[in-house]
Design a protein around this motif. Sequence first.
Motif, PDB file in Angstrom:
ATOM      1  N   ILE A  73      24.448  38.869 -29.575  1.00  0.00           N
ATOM      2  CA  ILE A  73      24.332  40.251 -29.557  1.00  0.00           C
ATOM      3  C   ILE A  73      26.227  39.134 -29.649  1.00  0.00           C
ATOM      4  O   ILE A  73      27.064  39.742 -28.407  1.00  0.00           O
ATOM      5  N   LYS A  74      27.344  39.748 -29.979  1.00  0.00           N
ATOM      6  CA  LYS A  74      28.532  38.739 -30.311  1.00  0.00           C
ATOM      7  C   LYS A  74      29.586  40.223 -30.106  1.00  0.00           C
ATOM      8  O   LYS A  74      30.898  40.134 -29.245  1.00  0.00           O
ATOM      9  N   HIS A  75      28.528  41.696 -29.603  1.00  0.00           N
ATOM     10  CA  HIS A  75      30.014  42.782 -29.232  1.00  0.00           C
ATOM     11  C   HIS A  75      28.591  44.022 -28.859  1.00  0.00           C
ATOM     12  O   HIS A  75      27.872  44.450 -29.957  1.00  0.00           O
ATOM     13  N   ALA A  76      28.727  44.519 -27.996  1.00  0.00           N
ATOM     14  CA  ALA A  76      27.761  45.583 -27.336  1.00  0.00           C
ATOM     15  C   ALA A  76      28.830  47.082 -28.137  1.00  0.00           C
ATOM     16  O   ALA A  76      29.026  47.071 -26.968  1.00  0.00           O
ATOM     17  N   ILE A  77      27.828  47.700 -28.651  1.00  0.00           N
ATOM     18  CA  ILE A  77      28.765  49.471 -27.960  1.00  0.00           C
ATOM     19  C   ILE A  77      27.197  49.527 -28.031  1.00  0.00           C
ATOM     20  O   ILE A  77      26.552  50.189 -28.652  1.00  0.00           O
ATOM     21  N   VAL A  78      27.143  50.785 -26.478  1.00  0.00           N
ATOM     22  CA  VAL A  78      26.419  51.797 -26.503  1.00  0.00           C
ATOM     23  C   VAL A  78      26.533  53.095 -26.102  1.00  0.00           C
ATOM     24  O   VAL A  78      27.709  53.377 -25.366  1.00  0.00           O
ATOM     25  N   ALA A  79      25.893  54.091 -26.108  1.00  0.00           N
ATOM     26  CA  ALA A  79      26.141  55.285 -26.156  1.00  0.00           C
ATOM     27  C   ALA A  79      25.333  56.204 -26.274  1.00  0.00           C
ATOM     28  O   ALA A  79      23.717  55.691 -26.086  1.00  0.00           O
ATOM     29  N   GLY A  80      25.244  57.477 -24.626  1.00  0.00           N
ATOM     30  CA  GLY A  80      24.030  57.819 -24.131  1.00  0.00           C
ATOM     31  C   GLY A  80      23.247  57.557 -23.445  1.00  0.00           C
ATOM     32  O   GLY A  80      22.931  57.483 -23.374  1.00  0.00           O
ATOM     33  N   THR A  81      24.083  56.008 -22.934  1.00  0.00           N
ATOM     34  CA  THR A  81      22.736  54.960 -22.599  1.00  0.00           C
ATOM     35  C   THR A  81      23.512  54.530 -21.006  1.00  0.00           C
ATOM     36  O   THR A  81      24.180  55.309 -20.373  1.00  0.00           O
ATOM     37  N   SER A  82      22.426  54.417 -20.450  1.00  0.00           N
ATOM     38  CA  SER A  82      22.018  55.098 -18.306  1.00  0.00           C
ATOM     39  C   SER A  82      21.311  53.445 -18.337  1.00  0.00           C
ATOM     40  O   SER A  82      20.526  52.984 -18.976  1.00  0.00           O
ATOM     41  N   SER A  83      21.472  52.472 -17.419  1.00  0.00           N
ATOM     42  CA  SER A  83      21.480  51.566 -16.626  1.00  0.00           C
ATOM     43  C   SER A  83      20.360  51.688 -15.647  1.00  0.00           C
ATOM     44  O   SER A  83      19.807  50.939 -15.694  1.00  0.00           O
ATOM     45  N   LYS A  84      20.056  52.695 -15.596  1.00  0.00           N
ATOM     46  CA  LYS A  84      19.122  52.939 -14.201  1.00  0.00           C
ATOM     47  C   LYS A  84      18.576  54.064 -14.434  1.00  0.00           C
ATOM     48  O   LYS A  84      18.761  55.298 -15.357  1.00  0.00           O
ATOM     49  N   VAL A  85      16.989  54.634 -14.047  1.00  0.00           N
ATOM     50  CA  VAL A  85      16.008  56.008 -14.811  1.00  0.00           C
ATOM     51  C   VAL A  85      16.120  56.140 -13.042  1.00  0.00           C
ATOM     52  O   VAL A  85      14.709  55.338 -12.445  1.00  0.00           O
ATOM     53  N   GLY A  86      16.162  57.285 -13.286  1.00  0.00           N
ATOM     54  CA  GLY A  86      15.520  58.084 -11.735  1.00  0.00           C
ATOM     55  C   GLY A  86      14.115  58.155 -11.537  1.00  0.00           C
ATOM     56  O   GLY A  86      13.464  57.949 -12.170  1.00  0.00           O
ATOM     57  N   LEU A 140      32.901  62.582 -36.104  1.00  0.00           N
ATOM     58  CA  LEU A 140      33.879  62.423 -34.990  1.00  0.00           C
ATOM     59  C   LEU A 140      33.212  60.787 -34.611  1.00  0.00           C
ATOM     60  O   LEU A 140      33.710  60.232 -33.657  1.00  0.00           O
ATOM     61  N   TYR A 141      31.370  60.825 -34.064  1.00  0.00           N
ATOM     62  CA  TYR A 141      30.831  59.730 -33.586  1.00  0.00           C
ATOM     63  C   TYR A 141      31.001  58.894 -34.509  1.00  0.00           C
ATOM     64  O   TYR A 141      31.311  57.375 -34.083  1.00  0.00           O
ATOM     65  N   ALA A 142      31.006  58.379 -35.656  1.00  0.00           N
ATOM     66  CA  ALA A 142      31.012  57.301 -36.489  1.00  0.00           C
ATOM     67  C   ALA A 142      33.271  57.231 -36.315  1.00  0.00           C
ATOM     68  O   ALA A 142      32.773  55.854 -36.007  1.00  0.00           O
ATOM     69  N   GLN A 143      33.592  57.180 -36.706  1.00  0.00           N
ATOM     70  CA  GLN A 143      35.295  58.003 -36.077  1.00  0.00           C
ATOM     71  C   GLN A 143      35.476  56.406 -34.724  1.00  0.00           C
ATOM     72  O   GLN A 143      35.758  55.862 -34.407  1.00  0.00           O
ATOM     73  N   THR A 144      34.319  57.303 -33.829  1.00  0.00           N
ATOM     74  CA  THR A 144      34.423  56.481 -32.589  1.00  0.00           C
ATOM     75  C   THR A 144      34.027  54.633 -32.184  1.00  0.00           C
ATOM     76  O   THR A 144      34.758  53.852 -31.791  1.00  0.00           O
ATOM     77  N   ILE A 145      32.554  54.814 -33.248  1.00  0.00           N
ATOM     78  CA  ILE A 145      32.244  53.432 -33.473  1.00  0.00           C
ATOM     79  C   ILE A 145      33.502  52.794 -34.325  1.00  0.00           C
ATOM     80  O   ILE A 145      33.478  51.568 -33.693  1.00  0.00           O
ATOM     81  N   ASP A 146      33.482  53.195 -35.128  1.00  0.00           N
ATOM     82  CA  ASP A 146      34.288  52.464 -36.131  1.00  0.00           C
ATOM     83  C   ASP A 146      35.791  51.794 -35.049  1.00  0.00           C
ATOM     84  O   ASP A 146      36.288  51.021 -35.063  1.00  0.00           O
ATOM     85  N   ALA A 147      36.472  52.911 -34.859  1.00  0.00           N
ATOM     86  CA  ALA A 147      37.371  52.420 -34.155  1.00  0.00           C
ATOM     87  C   ALA A 147      37.173  50.828 -32.848  1.00  0.00           C
ATOM     88  O   ALA A 147      37.353  50.571 -32.205  1.00  0.00           O
ATOM     89  N   LEU A 175      34.301  48.834 -32.653  1.00  0.00           N
ATOM     90  CA  LEU A 175      34.359  47.853 -33.723  1.00  0.00           C
ATOM     91  C   LEU A 175      35.817  46.979 -33.960  1.00  0.00           C
ATOM     92  O   LEU A 175      35.838  46.249 -34.608  1.00  0.00           O
ATOM     93  N   THR A 176      36.157  48.084 -34.890  1.00  0.00           N
ATOM     94  CA  THR A 176      37.250  47.972 -35.049  1.00  0.00           C
ATOM     95  C   THR A 176      38.757  47.012 -34.046  1.00  0.00           C
ATOM     96  O   THR A 176      39.122  45.958 -34.002  1.00  0.00           O
ATOM     97  N   ALA A 177      38.438  47.590 -33.102  1.00  0.00           N
ATOM     98  CA  ALA A 177      39.096  46.742 -31.657  1.00  0.00           C
ATOM     99  C   ALA A 177      38.708  45.544 -31.722  1.00  0.00           C
ATOM    100  O   ALA A 177      39.727  44.637 -30.616  1.00  0.00           O
ATOM    101  N   ARG A 178      37.609  45.155 -31.459  1.00  0.00           N
ATOM    102  CA  ARG A 178      36.911  43.679 -31.209  1.00  0.00           C
ATOM    103  C   ARG A 178      36.910  42.746 -32.176  1.00  0.00           C
ATOM    104  O   ARG A 178      36.704  41.846 -31.754  1.00  0.00           O
TER     105      ARG A 178
END
Length: 268
Positions: free
Chosen positions: A113-126, A254-261, A263-266
């Motif tokens: 998993i050489k690059h992780a992109i997470v959207a609408g994500t939380s690391s805990k559940v209340g 916009l979501y796709a453009q954001t993911i593209d940005a 990915l491309t930056a890395r």
Amino acid sequence: MQHEKNNVSVGDIDISYTQVGSGPAVVFIHGLAEDKSSWNAIVEQLAGSFTCYSVDLRGHAETTLGNPQGSVSQLADDLIGFVKTVTGPAACVGYSLGGVIVLAAALKSPVLIKHAIVAGTSSKVGRAAQQFFRERIELLKTDPFSFAGELSKDTDAQIIQARDMVDQVALKRVAAVGKGAGYINAAQAMVGLGDAPMTEQLGAILSPVDIIHADRDVFCPAKAADMLKEAMPNAGYYEVAGAGHLMSVDQPALYAQTIDAALTARIS
């Protein structure tokens, strides 16, 4: 655009996935009550630059259930197995539940998993969210019709702009749940995240991470993104304006453009 459909055996399950485009490999992991087709509008915009693999999670849509353990760890192992078998080291994009899975997989296997992109994500559940998932599990087991109605209400609350799409998306999500075993397994994993949050582990992730947040998301609000940023101070941060939790419906371009940005930056 033609999406090539395939199946691959990974551990105790047969994973169904689609492939489209050419270029570096990117694996897309959907959220709860979704399937691989939820990424179609996004990957079609990225296919000119990347080979996009959209995967059905364990027990969802066309991927078999196997021996479900109701754990994030097992779902992460499924992703690692897919990447190892099909793509080789790849960037992985996870939405909501899918983001949790991608982070867990990156903790276990930063080489794959050489690059992780997470959207609408939380690391805990209340506690309230844990109770929500427990109630949905019980409702799905005892009254699938009422569950479908509640899922439709959730969908309505997750779409801010594309109001004409609410009924269509709700029907797709109910169909993705199907008989419900995959949903129940994944919801049990989210309950477990309440008992054992990932937040304190995230600083150990060696892969680059990028966080995407929708500015009108009430299901995974800004405080969840802030928690991720605090745990991973080197992570990138992007915001999708004018979108609720279902970014792929509200603002697909916009979501796709954001993911593209991200990915491309890395790409080195």
